[in-house]
Design a protein around this motif. Structure first.
Motif, PDB file in Angstrom:
ATOM      1  N   ALA A 424      35.764  59.434  43.746  1.00  0.00           N
ATOM      2  CA  ALA A 424      35.664  58.809  45.070  1.00  0.00           C
ATOM      3  C   ALA A 424      35.806  57.303  44.896  1.00  0.00           C
ATOM      4  CB  ALA A 424      34.331  59.157  45.722  1.00  0.00           C
ATOM      5  N   VAL A 425      36.050  56.592  45.982  1.00  0.00           N
ATOM      6  CA  VAL A 425      36.214  55.142  45.917  1.00  0.00           C
ATOM      7  C   VAL A 425      35.282  54.486  46.936  1.00  0.00           C
ATOM      8  CG1 VAL A 425      38.620  55.404  45.207  1.00  0.00           C
ATOM      9  CG2 VAL A 425      38.095  54.988  47.622  1.00  0.00           C
ATOM     10  N   PRO A 426      34.854  53.251  46.683  1.00  0.00           N
ATOM     11  CA  PRO A 426      33.937  52.588  47.618  1.00  0.00           C
ATOM     12  C   PRO A 426      34.564  52.275  48.970  1.00  0.00           C
ATOM     13  CG  PRO A 426      33.864  51.551  45.456  1.00  0.00           C
ATOM     14  CD  PRO A 426      35.038  52.474  45.453  1.00  0.00           C
ATOM     15  N   SER A 427      35.802  51.746  48.952  1.00  0.00           N
ATOM     16  CA  SER A 427      36.425  51.310  50.200  1.00  0.00           C
ATOM     17  C   SER A 427      37.931  51.478  50.086  1.00  0.00           C
ATOM     18  CB  SER A 427      36.094  49.834  50.475  1.00  0.00           C
ATOM     19  OG  SER A 427      36.892  49.318  51.524  1.00  0.00           O
ATOM     20  N   ARG A 428      38.537  52.163  51.058  1.00  0.00           N
ATOM     21  CA  ARG A 428      39.978  52.399  51.019  1.00  0.00           C
ATOM     22  C   ARG A 428      40.771  51.108  51.183  1.00  0.00           C
ATOM     23  NH1 ARG A 428      41.106  56.893  55.405  1.00  0.00           N
ATOM     24  NH2 ARG A 428      43.257  56.484  54.731  1.00  0.00           N
ATOM     25  N   SER A 429      40.203  50.119  51.839  1.00  0.00           N
ATOM     26  CA  SER A 429      40.935  48.880  52.074  1.00  0.00           C
ATOM     27  C   SER A 429      40.741  47.859  50.972  1.00  0.00           C
ATOM     28  CB  SER A 429      40.500  48.266  53.410  1.00  0.00           C
ATOM     29  OG  SER A 429      39.122  47.912  53.371  1.00  0.00           O
ATOM     30  N   TRP A 809      30.074  49.958  57.127  1.00  0.00           N
ATOM     31  CA  TRP A 809      30.300  48.677  56.459  1.00  0.00           C
ATOM     32  C   TRP A 809      29.701  48.636  55.056  1.00  0.00           C
ATOM     33  CZ3 TRP A 809      33.003  44.549  58.797  1.00  0.00           C
ATOM     34  CH2 TRP A 809      33.412  44.788  60.113  1.00  0.00           C
ATOM     35  N   GLU A 810      30.206  47.664  54.294  1.00  0.00           N
ATOM     36  CA  GLU A 810      29.719  47.449  52.920  1.00  0.00           C
ATOM     37  C   GLU A 810      28.258  47.011  52.905  1.00  0.00           C
ATOM     38  OE1 GLU A 810      30.976  44.737  49.004  1.00  0.00           O
ATOM     39  OE2 GLU A 810      31.740  44.230  50.991  1.00  0.00           O
ATOM     40  N   GLN A 811      27.881  46.143  53.836  1.00  0.00           N
ATOM     41  CA  GLN A 811      26.521  45.627  53.918  1.00  0.00           C
ATOM     42  C   GLN A 811      26.232  45.271  55.372  1.00  0.00           C
ATOM     43  OE1 GLN A 811      26.836  41.031  53.027  1.00  0.00           O
ATOM     44  NE2 GLN A 811      27.507  42.137  51.200  1.00  0.00           N
ATOM     45  N   TYR A 812      24.970  44.964  55.661  1.00  0.00           N
ATOM     46  CA  TYR A 812      24.562  44.681  57.039  1.00  0.00           C
ATOM     47  C   TYR A 812      23.700  43.425  57.061  1.00  0.00           C
ATOM     48  CZ  TYR A 812      26.418  49.292  58.014  1.00  0.00           C
ATOM     49  OH  TYR A 812      27.272  50.360  58.133  1.00  0.00           O
ATOM     50  N   SER A 813      23.905  42.614  58.092  1.00  0.00           N
ATOM     51  CA  SER A 813      23.157  41.365  58.220  1.00  0.00           C
ATOM     52  C   SER A 813      21.669  41.652  58.371  1.00  0.00           C
ATOM     53  CB  SER A 813      23.657  40.578  59.436  1.00  0.00           C
ATOM     54  OG  SER A 813      22.766  39.511  59.750  1.00  0.00           O
ATOM     55  N   HIS A 823      35.401  46.930  54.908  1.00  0.00           N
ATOM     56  CA  HIS A 823      35.303  48.067  55.818  1.00  0.00           C
ATOM     57  C   HIS A 823      36.674  48.750  55.910  1.00  0.00           C
ATOM     58  CE1 HIS A 823      36.579  44.502  58.074  1.00  0.00           C
ATOM     59  NE2 HIS A 823      37.266  45.331  58.830  1.00  0.00           N
ATOM     60  N   PRO A 824      36.749  50.046  56.075  1.00  0.00           N
ATOM     61  CA  PRO A 824      35.606  50.955  56.058  1.00  0.00           C
ATOM     62  C   PRO A 824      35.015  51.036  54.653  1.00  0.00           C
ATOM     63  CG  PRO A 824      37.649  52.198  56.011  1.00  0.00           C
ATOM     64  CD  PRO A 824      38.039  50.765  56.189  1.00  0.00           C
ATOM     65  N   PHE A 825      33.687  51.143  54.578  1.00  0.00           N
ATOM     66  CA  PHE A 825      33.002  51.268  53.295  1.00  0.00           C
ATOM     67  C   PHE A 825      32.239  52.587  53.321  1.00  0.00           C
ATOM     68  CE2 PHE A 825      30.137  50.497  49.817  1.00  0.00           C
ATOM     69  CZ  PHE A 825      30.834  49.639  48.966  1.00  0.00           C
ATOM     70  N   THR A 826      32.995  53.651  53.132  1.00  0.00           N
ATOM     71  CA  THR A 826      32.365  54.970  53.131  1.00  0.00           C
ATOM     72  C   THR A 826      32.188  55.451  51.704  1.00  0.00           C
ATOM     73  OG1 THR A 826      34.576  55.687  53.776  1.00  0.00           O
ATOM     74  CG2 THR A 826      32.862  55.805  55.423  1.00  0.00           C
ATOM     75  N   GLY A 827      31.773  54.486  50.857  1.00  0.00           N
ATOM     76  CA  GLY A 827      31.262  54.827  49.546  1.00  0.00           C
ATOM     77  C   GLY A 827      29.776  55.073  49.711  1.00  0.00           C
TER      78      GLY A 827
END
Length: 840
Positions: A424-429, A809-813, A823-827
């Motif tokens: 799997a990969v952390p983020s496709r973009s 998302w990768e992280q959140y404020s 993003h998308p960060f569906t890791g």
């Protein structure tokens, strides 16, 4: 003899001259000197020979040591080289194993024929807005898989500016090469669109070094099909259906174009398509004005200079372009030449029925696995959770190639042996490749969905291990992957580790297997092949990452240029810029690595015990590292009341503008540009590092603390404190009271792990709260209450941001909860599904 001596004496008793001449003492002395000289000569010759032998031995040893970094582990591979072949694994041979493109498929083979989709909006404000690889700069309103079972089908939505593309695929097994598959692509305009968009879809096929393609063109530039052959696929045919207004509807007016050329590499496909676009073609529907549109023009394609010299290094590339006004639907059919007894073509109503059947099966399996309906989640929340899981499954990639690696014994980087990696990969973009510490978190989710799939992924990673016990932490295996990576990050160094999160998955898999004796016995052969590699991996950590005192550990690979960084980064820990000791040294002790080793030793003991291997050494190591007294001695700061790193540290540091002296009368532009550099106002000393955040929580996160530990009370207090770690959206990575909270590390390096909320660590926190909330102890009730609130906050915020932005998302404020980063960060952010399901 006495008489003779008397005759030779003179009258005064003095020996005669003859006798003097006959005496040998002088000759004996000369001979002695000669012998000593020979000894010195012999010693010198011996030393020279020894020196030469030592020199050549040293050269040999250095060469041998230099080769170790690219020498794979000698034990038998966990996976047979044919494990991904259509003969062994036909159901997984074809798949959406190209996570870096919006839509595409390939086989799990070293030199696969690849297929994919490009598209562009005609008559748009921006000319030539070609979409192909996942790019954050495309500013799509959202894209990702809504359903994907990881094997046989998937449904994805891509929301462009004023239209949505729905891409669906279904596979059908048959023949000797993985069977058939069909794509269905549906385009619908948004209700807000002023006019119906005109879109060009470009469906392509490309070989990767081996294989050939043949285009079949009808009149008016219509590419109807492509036939081809390759070693992995045999003979095959790809048929491009004509666009319709929907299933059963009449065809739509369309313009066709095509391109056949050769490509020097798969990473060049986008550029070749862009460079071949011409604006000379006319779109003239029966109703509407005639307009020029962008289309593929084979006359614009330049012949590559090396095609004449070595045609083998280039590959066939065939593109079918259809330009049509929305709404419309079209299908692309792949048929294997060895599938001779297919009942019908997988198109039209047959495809629709098959898609519906797969969707029902997916829904049933999802509910059976995660039980979100039973937990009273809304249909919208369940749809979100399905998308999170599906994006991780649909984002799995099959890569083949060589890492670039280096050790201290190598003057220049070397190429690692060619290897496959299914991961799997952390983020496709932004991160469409394998990351070692991310993968453990990925498989925590995927192992719940498909345990054999997770074991296969773990096996792929451990088959990459070298003879030293090192696994390159970032897998950049081919030209497509390297095109996405800055050059300074490509070379992997063998002294650098990464958190061994695969042990988290092994822990859960072992728990599942031990409750099911039949499954355990069926997986024992894989565990046996994994074991020697796990053993070497663990020993590599235990030696190369050892700390300055017994039973301590230290991450290697910290940034060495302390002048440029507010706090030198520790990328190897996975926590990048999280504050460590201000001045890196060999005296450091890192509490998070200590905890990872405590976890890993316990799991190694369990694996060895199950396999009947000697396990007492691992068990004793685990007992030692799990001893809370030792943990406190090495890492508890009584003055700070937190678990801490230890090292050469001062908090009196800041970034200041560099002073550049410009002599009077000299032009400023001839002198260096001023930079932000670190200013140290007070000398460092060996002490505990005054940082409170994720690293401080690791004894809690990995369950090293006993339920009755007084330190647990301090951790729960810090977790709940809004001025420290608590927020309404999740636990922030660094306390608001910390001197480096949300501080830049350089003028171009924004804070990363210095405040934002990360879902992987929050998952570990929720899991730990659930653990301590279900074990009898003085803090059980408090842990349980915090668990409920933190779980609710995390689910609500990640879901809310998904609805508002279209992405996970990768992280959140930590101040607003807003999604940020890639993003998308569906890791690991997809671990939200496990938090919803309470599957820990």
């Amino acid at each position: 003899m006495t008489k003779r001596r008397k005759r030779l004496l003179t009258g005064d008793g003095v020996p005669s001259p003859r006798e003097e001449k006959a005496t040998a003492p002088p000759r004996r002395e000369k001979k002695k000197k000669t012998d000593i000289g020979k000894v010195f000569i012999n010693i010198s010759i011996g030393l020279c020979i020894f020196s030469l032998i030592w020199f050549f031995y040293a050269l040999y040893m250095r060469s041998a040591l230099a080769r170790r970094v690219v020498t794979l582990h000698p034990s038998p591979r966990v996976l047979n080289v044919s494990s991904s072949s259509p003969a062994v694994s036909p159901e997984k041979f074809w798949g959406s194993h190209r996570p870096h493109v919006y839509f595409g498929m390939k086989t799990r083979s070293p030199r696969s024929v690849v297929t994919g989709l490009m598209w562009m909006r005609q008559f748009a404000d921006v000319d030539g807005n070609l979409r192909h690889t996942c790019e954050q700069g495309d500013r799509l309103q959202g894209y990702g898989w809504l359903m994907h079972d990881g094997v046989s089908f998937g449904v994805q939505e891509i929301h462009d500016r004023d239209f949505t593309l729905t891409t669906e695929f279904v596979k059908r097994l048959g023949g000797d090469h993985g069977g058939d598959w069909t794509w269905r692509i549906t385009a619908k305009q948004h209700s807000s669109a002023v006019t119906a968009p005109v879109i060009s879809l470009m469906c392509y096929a490309a070989t990767d070094v081996q294989g050939s393609l043949q285009a079949h063109v009808e009149e008016k530039n219509h590419l109807s099909s492509v036939t081809g052959t390759s070693e992995e696929l045999g003979n095959f045919k790809i048929t491009f259906g004509k666009p319709t207004a929907g299933e059963g509807a009449a065809g739509k007016y369309a313009k066709y174009n095509y391109l056949t050329t050769r490509s020097p590499g798969l990473d060049k496909l986008t550029d070749i398509a862009k460079n071949s676009l011409s604006h000379k073609f006319i779109f003239s529907p029966p109703k509407g004005e005639k307009r020029s549109y962008f289309a593929l023009d084979s006359h614009k394609v330049a012949t590559h200079h090396n095609q004449q010299q070595d045609p083998k290094i280039e590959s066939d590339f065939v593109v079918h372009q259809v330009t049509v006004q929305t709404p419309f639907q079209m299908e692309v059919l792949f048929e294997s030449g060895s599938f001779r007894d297919r009942p019908n073509q997988l198109t039209g109503s047959v495809l629709t029925d098959e898609l519906e059947r797969r969707k029902v099966a997916f829904d049933e399996k999802f509910e059976g696995t995660f039980g979100l309906q039973a937990k009273k989640f809304t249909s919208s929340q369940i749809k979100f959770a399905k998308a999170a899981l599906s994006n991780m499954l649909g984002g799995m990639g099959y890569f083949y190639g060589q890492s670039v690696v280096q050790s201290v014994y190598n003057e220049h980087p070397l190429l690692y042996p060619e290897s496959p990696l299914f991961t799997a990969v952390p983020s496709r973009s932004f991160f469409p490749r394998g990351f070692l510490w991310d993968e453990g978190f990925h498989q925590l989710l995927l192992s719940k969905w498909d345990a054999p799939l997770s074991l296969e992924v773990i096996a792929h990673w451990l088959d990459l291990i070298n003879i030293e016990g090192w696994i390159p932490r970032e897998q950049i295996l081919d030209d497509e992957a390297r095109s996405k990576v800055p050059s300074e990050f490509i070379v992997q160094h063998n002294e650098n580790a990464n958190p061994p999160t695969l042990f988290l998955v092994l822990q859960k898999l072992l728990e599942q297997l031990e409750t099911d004796p039949d499954r355990l016995s069926s997986h024992l052969p894989v565990l046996r092949r994994l074991y020697p590699r796990l053993k070497t991996w663990f020993e590599w950590f235990n030696t190369t990452q050892a700390g300055p005192v017994a039973n301590s550990y230290r991450w290697r690979g910290r940034d060495k240029d302390t002048n440029l960084f507010l706090n030198p980064k520790t990328l190897t820990s996975g926590l990048d810029d999280y504050p460590r000791a201000s001045h890196p040294s060999s005296e450091e002790r890192h509490v998070d690595l200590y905890c990872w080793m405590a976890l890993a030793s316990g799991i190694m003991a369990n694996v060895a015990r199950i396999l009947g291997e000697p396990h007492k050494v691992y068990k004793n190591t685990h007992l030692t590292l799990s001893n809370n007294e030792l943990l406190n001695e090495l890492h508890w700061s009584e003055s700070l009341r937190v678990f801490s790193d230890y090292g050469n540290h001062t908090q009196a540091v800041s970034l200041q503008q560099e002073k550049v002296h410009v002599p009077p009368g000299q032009p400023r532009h001839q002198f260096p540009v001023t930079r932000l550099v670190r200013s140290v106002r007070r000398a460092p000393k060996l002490q505990y590092v005054n940082a409170l955040g994720y690293v401080s929580l690791f004894p809690f996160l990995l369950h090293i603390l006993t339920p009755d530990s007084p330190k647990l009370e301090h951790i729960l207090r810090d977790i709940q404190d809004p001025e420290r770690i608590w927020t309404p959206y999740g636990l922030r990575s660094l306390s608001r009271t910390d001197p480096l909270y949300m501080k830049r590390n350089t003028e171009h390096d924004a804070p990363y792990w210095r405040g934002p909320i990360w879902i992987n660590i929050n998952y570990l926190a929720v899991r730990a709260l659930h653990h301590y909330g279900n074990i009898e102890g003085p803090y059980q009730e408090k842990a349980s209450a915090i668990y409920q609130e933190l779980r609710t906050n995390l689910i609500q915020n990640v879901y809310k941001q998904y609805l508002e932005t279209g992405y996970i998302w990768e992280q959140y404020s930590d101040s607003t909860g807003r999604g940020q980063g890639s993003h998308p960060f569906t890791g690991w952010s997809a671990l939200t599904v496990l938090i919803m399901a309470e599957k820990y």
